[in-house]
Motif scaffolding. Structure first.
Motif, mmCIF file in Angstrom:
data_model
loop_
_atom_site.group_PDB
_atom_site.id
_atom_site.type_symbol
_atom_site.label_atom_id
_atom_site.label_comp_id
_atom_site.label_asym_id
_atom_site.label_seq_id
_atom_site.Cartn_x
_atom_site.Cartn_y
_atom_site.Cartn_z
ATOM 1 N N LEU A 183 46.397 40.916 27.980
ATOM 2 C CA LEU A 183 45.422 40.980 29.065
ATOM 3 C C LEU A 183 44.185 41.764 28.637
ATOM 4 C CD1 LEU A 183 44.589 40.310 31.881
ATOM 5 C CD2 LEU A 183 46.056 42.139 32.753
ATOM 6 N N LEU A 184 44.387 42.809 27.865
ATOM 7 C CA LEU A 184 43.257 43.574 27.351
ATOM 8 C C LEU A 184 42.330 42.672 26.537
ATOM 9 C CD1 LEU A 184 43.274 47.128 25.882
ATOM 10 C CD2 LEU A 184 42.308 45.289 24.511
ATOM 11 N N GLU A 185 42.905 41.840 25.665
ATOM 12 C CA GLU A 185 42.083 40.947 24.841
ATOM 13 C C GLU A 185 41.362 39.915 25.702
ATOM 14 O OE1 GLU A 185 42.294 38.413 20.684
ATOM 15 O OE2 GLU A 185 44.167 38.889 21.730
ATOM 16 N N THR A 186 42.045 39.407 26.706
ATOM 17 C CA THR A 186 41.415 38.440 27.612
ATOM 18 C C THR A 186 40.154 39.027 28.244
ATOM 19 O OG1 THR A 186 43.499 37.343 28.132
ATOM 20 C CG2 THR A 186 41.727 37.106 29.742
ATOM 21 N N LEU A 187 40.231 40.268 28.689
ATOM 22 C CA LEU A 187 39.086 40.906 29.338
ATOM 23 C C LEU A 187 37.975 41.198 28.336
ATOM 24 C CD1 LEU A 187 40.984 43.319 31.754
ATOM 25 C CD2 LEU A 187 39.901 41.134 32.309
ATOM 26 N N LEU A 188 38.332 41.605 27.134
ATOM 27 C CA LEU A 188 37.314 41.845 26.113
ATOM 28 C C LEU A 188 36.586 40.552 25.761
ATOM 29 C CD1 LEU A 188 39.141 44.331 23.699
ATOM 30 C CD2 LEU A 188 37.489 44.862 25.503
ATOM 31 N N LEU A 189 37.312 39.444 25.733
ATOM 32 C CA LEU A 189 36.690 38.139 25.479
ATOM 33 C C LEU A 189 35.718 37.755 26.595
ATOM 34 C CD1 LEU A 189 39.770 36.133 24.150
ATOM 35 C CD2 LEU A 189 37.588 36.427 22.948
ATOM 36 N N ASN A 190 35.920 38.338 27.778
ATOM 37 C CA ASN A 190 35.061 38.033 28.929
ATOM 38 C C ASN A 190 34.082 39.169 29.215
ATOM 39 O OD1 ASN A 190 35.934 35.369 30.549
ATOM 40 N ND2 ASN A 190 37.717 36.236 29.517
ATOM 41 N N ASP A 191 33.681 39.831 28.149
ATOM 42 C CA ASP A 191 32.572 40.797 28.161
ATOM 43 C C ASP A 191 32.891 42.144 28.785
ATOM 44 O OD1 ASP A 191 30.915 38.884 26.930
ATOM 45 O OD2 ASP A 191 30.441 37.985 28.882
ATOM 46 N N ALA A 192 34.161 42.471 28.973
ATOM 47 C CA ALA A 192 34.496 43.833 29.409
ATOM 48 C C ALA A 192 34.155 44.799 28.277
ATOM 49 C CB ALA A 192 35.959 43.934 29.771
ATOM 50 N N THR A 193 33.481 45.887 28.618
ATOM 51 C CA THR A 193 33.117 46.874 27.590
ATOM 52 C C THR A 193 34.008 48.110 27.623
ATOM 53 O OG1 THR A 193 31.465 47.829 29.094
ATOM 54 C CG2 THR A 193 30.703 46.154 27.528
ATOM 55 N N THR A 194 34.775 48.263 28.709
ATOM 56 C CA THR A 194 35.697 49.390 28.827
ATOM 57 C C THR A 194 36.994 48.908 29.453
ATOM 58 O OG1 THR A 194 33.817 50.871 29.221
ATOM 59 C CG2 THR A 194 36.016 51.734 29.678
ATOM 60 N N VAL A 195 38.116 49.191 28.808
ATOM 61 C CA VAL A 195 39.431 48.841 29.349
ATOM 62 C C VAL A 195 40.392 49.971 29.005
ATOM 63 C CG1 VAL A 195 41.285 47.134 29.452
ATOM 64 C CG2 VAL A 195 38.955 46.391 28.896
ATOM 65 N N VAL A 201 43.141 47.991 39.136
ATOM 66 C CA VAL A 201 44.432 47.628 38.540
ATOM 67 C C VAL A 201 44.894 46.290 39.112
ATOM 68 C CG1 VAL A 201 46.771 48.412 38.023
ATOM 69 C CG2 VAL A 201 44.951 50.091 38.349
ATOM 70 N N ARG A 202 45.518 46.300 40.286
ATOM 71 C CA ARG A 202 46.144 45.089 40.828
ATOM 72 C C ARG A 202 45.160 43.948 41.048
ATOM 73 N NH1 ARG A 202 48.655 46.615 46.185
ATOM 74 N NH2 ARG A 202 46.973 48.146 46.130
ATOM 75 N N SER A 214 43.689 34.393 37.868
ATOM 76 C CA SER A 214 42.886 34.395 36.643
ATOM 77 C C SER A 214 42.262 35.773 36.493
ATOM 78 C CB SER A 214 41.781 33.335 36.704
ATOM 79 O OG SER A 214 40.891 33.502 35.603
ATOM 80 N N PRO A 215 42.883 36.662 35.714
ATOM 81 C CA PRO A 215 42.331 38.002 35.528
ATOM 82 C C PRO A 215 40.884 37.992 35.022
ATOM 83 C CG PRO A 215 44.572 37.915 34.711
ATOM 84 C CD PRO A 215 44.191 36.519 35.032
ATOM 85 N N ALA A 216 40.560 37.026 34.157
ATOM 86 C CA ALA A 216 39.196 36.963 33.624
ATOM 87 C C ALA A 216 38.193 36.681 34.735
ATOM 88 C CB ALA A 216 39.107 35.881 32.552
ATOM 89 N N MET A 217 38.512 35.705 35.597
ATOM 90 C CA MET A 217 37.606 35.379 36.698
ATOM 91 C C MET A 217 37.530 36.535 37.696
ATOM 92 S SD MET A 217 38.466 31.345 37.410
ATOM 93 C CE MET A 217 37.287 31.286 38.774
ATOM 94 N N ALA A 218 38.672 37.187 37.945
ATOM 95 C CA ALA A 218 38.671 38.331 38.861
ATOM 96 C C ALA A 218 37.784 39.442 38.330
ATOM 97 C CB ALA A 218 40.102 38.839 39.057
#
Length: 540
Positions: free
Chosen positions: A336-348, A502-503, A510-514
């Motif tokens: 999930l961390l990688e999914t968010l980084l792929l969608n431009d998250a800069t902090t996880v 978190v939740r 879709s965590p990325a869309m959320a």
């Protein structure tokens, strides 16, 4: 009386917390009932008074103290309880043992019955007033044992502690021993104040010692059960009524729902600011200024250990943040961390827990992969709790809860150039975190959450707003706990720098869309287009 008590218990609560002050009237207006009224009202509570004495005094002398008889004392207590029941009580001057015994019986009977009906423990703060600021005697030395296990906190100054303990306190050890003995004897918390000038406590700093009601002479005393509050000593002689102000401020803050540690810290900051702005009116010392809710972090006392040393390393140099935190996802898997980084998250933040299906070797491998992903995407990846592995593999940062600070090697974390985020659950923990000089401070939990068991109640948006003002200009602030799209606008309105989520992400289809949607909401919340985005999301 029984039907009146039931009516009071069922009454619609006042829009402001109600605080009673049971104390003597100061005709000079600087202390006693007058100081309590000014303080309680200044701190956005409704003040009620139970007069124990009328004094003839001014700023330089006390010419007379005239006690109220017990029937009049009881009449005031019973009348108030039927219509304006308290959310907290402050007790000040009691002129004789008969008054004290009368009050103790009432607290143990009528008031105890009321608390049972409302199923609520109401704090009672005792300031054992015996001597006025000018040095004149106000009341006798009383036997407070009749209040054993009844009061929440007693706040003697050094001279009062000496009189009540019956021994001369000539050093810090004797002072501490007397405070511990008082906590044991009365089964209450003690804030022994050393702010008075003179004696062994005459130092550059005014220091107050807190002893928990469960203290003993032999058992280990945890950091939150015994601590010292240290403030630079003020040169302003205008401090008349400081003891009355402190105790009534503690009561007011507890009436607002703050726990005892937080209320004491707030009250100390309130008194410090009040003395700083106090001015002389008569020929003697002037009374404290009332400056409202403390919003300056520099006013808050330093928190030291019970033996007067830093609880934790202070003023460390942790890495600063590369990016603003904004929407700050907290996830429980590297995938999930990688999914968010792929969608431009800069902090996880990666929060992993060891169980029967997840051993130490698997944990380390996951953390190694997370740190590598952070480097690949040039992101701020924080590792929750597992600071040893974060250090070993060179993570960007570590996030720790308050309970973890005492085990972690904070100095090594700082020296290796890692960032540090710290959780806090109120003013006391926030101040402790600030003393370490972290990269950011998280505040929570704001709303109810099911992601972990929480011993405290949700903080709510109003309290968050106060914490944010306190941290502004000092540390980035992060709101955490039960935050989703429905609550994001209210959170944003407090001015907090970021939201840990978190939740709303981990349990989304879709965590990325959320994540992307929450990020847009956060960005637009300060531009007035938040409602439009919500309507689009809801299909309107």
């Amino acid at each position: 009386m029984g039907r009146q008590l039931q009516k009071a218990a069922n009454a619609t609560p006042c829009s402001k917390p109600v605080v009673w002050t049971i104390a003597g009237s100061d005709s000079g207006g600087g202390a006693g009932i007058q100081a309590d009224l000014a303080t309680i009202n200044d701190l956005q509570c409704h003040a009620c008074t139970v007069i124990t004495a009328v004094t003839a005094q001014n700023s330089v002398s006390v010419d007379g103290v005239y006690g109220i008889d017990e029937n009049t004392l009881l009449a005031q207590l019973n009348c108030l309880l039927t219509d304006l029941p308290p959310d907290a009580i402050k007790i000040g001057l009691l002129v004789n043992q008969a008054q004290l015994n009368c009050l103790a019986r009432w607290l143990g009977s009528e008031f105890a019955s009321y608390q049972q009906k409302v199923t609520k423990k109401i704090p009672v703060i005792l300031d054992p007033v015996m001597v006025a600021s000018c040095g004149d005697t106000l009341g006798a030395v009383l036997d407070y044992m009749v209040l054993k296990d009844v009061i929440t906190l007693i706040t003697p100054n050094a001279k009062e502690l000496e009189q009540l303990s019956g021994r001369e306190l000539t050093c810090a050890v004797a002072f501490s021993d007397a405070a511990v003995q008082m906590a044991v004897d009365l089964k209450t918390n003690v804030l022994a104040k050393g702010g008075d000038k003179g004696g062994f406590w005459h130092e550059k700093y005014a220091k107050d010692l807190f002893i928990c009601r469960n203290a003993s002479h032999t058992s280990f005393i945890h950091q939150d059960q015994r601590f010292v509050l240290s403030s630079p000593r003020s040169n302003n002689p205008n401090c008349h009524g400081s003891g009355c102000t402190l105790s009534s401020a503690v009561a007011a803050f507890m009436a607002h729902g703050y726990v005892l540690h937080d209320a004491i810290l707030l009250a100390k900051a309130y008194v410090t600011e009040g003395i700083a702005h106090a001015q002389q009116v008569g020929k003697g010392a002037g009374s404290l200024a009332r400056m409202g809710w403390p919003t300056d972090l520099d006013l808050f006392p330093a928190i030291l250990s019970g033996d007067n040393r830093p609880l934790l390393p202070v003023d460390l140099n942790f890495a600063r943040l590369t990016y603003a935190l904004d929407i700050y996802p907290v996830v429980d898997s590297v995938e999930l961390l990688e999914t968010l980084l792929l969608n431009d998250a800069t902090t996880v933040q990666l929060r992993l827990k060891i169980d029967e299906h997840f051993d130490d070797q698997m944990l380390e491998q996951q953390i190694v992969e997370a740190i590598a992903l952070g480097r690949r995407y040039k992101a701020q990846v924080f590792i929750n709790d597992h600071w040893q592995l974060a250090l070993k593999h060179g993570a960007f940062g570590v996030h720790l809860g308050q309970e973890d600070l005492y085990d972690a090697d904070l100095e090594q974390i700082a020296s290796k150039g890692l960032a540090l985020g710290i959780s806090s659950h109120g003013y006391f923990e926030l101040k402790l975190a600030a003393q370490i000089n972290p990269s950011y401070i998280a505040i929570g939990h704001i709303f109810a959450t099911t992601t972990k068991s929480m011993p405290s109640l949700p903080q709510g948006v109003a309290k968050l707003s106060r914490y944010v003002k306190l941290l502004s200009g000092h540390f980035p602030s992060v709101a955490i706990g039960g935050i989703d799209a429905q609550t994001l606008e209210d959170i944003s309105a407090t001015g907090v720098d970021a939201c840990a989520v978190v939740r709303a992400i981990t349990q989304a289809k879709s965590p990325a869309m959320a994540y992307q949607f929450l990020s847009r909401l956060w960005m637009h919340s300060s531009k007035g287009s938040f409602n439009h985005l919500q309507e689009v999301a809801n299909g309107n």
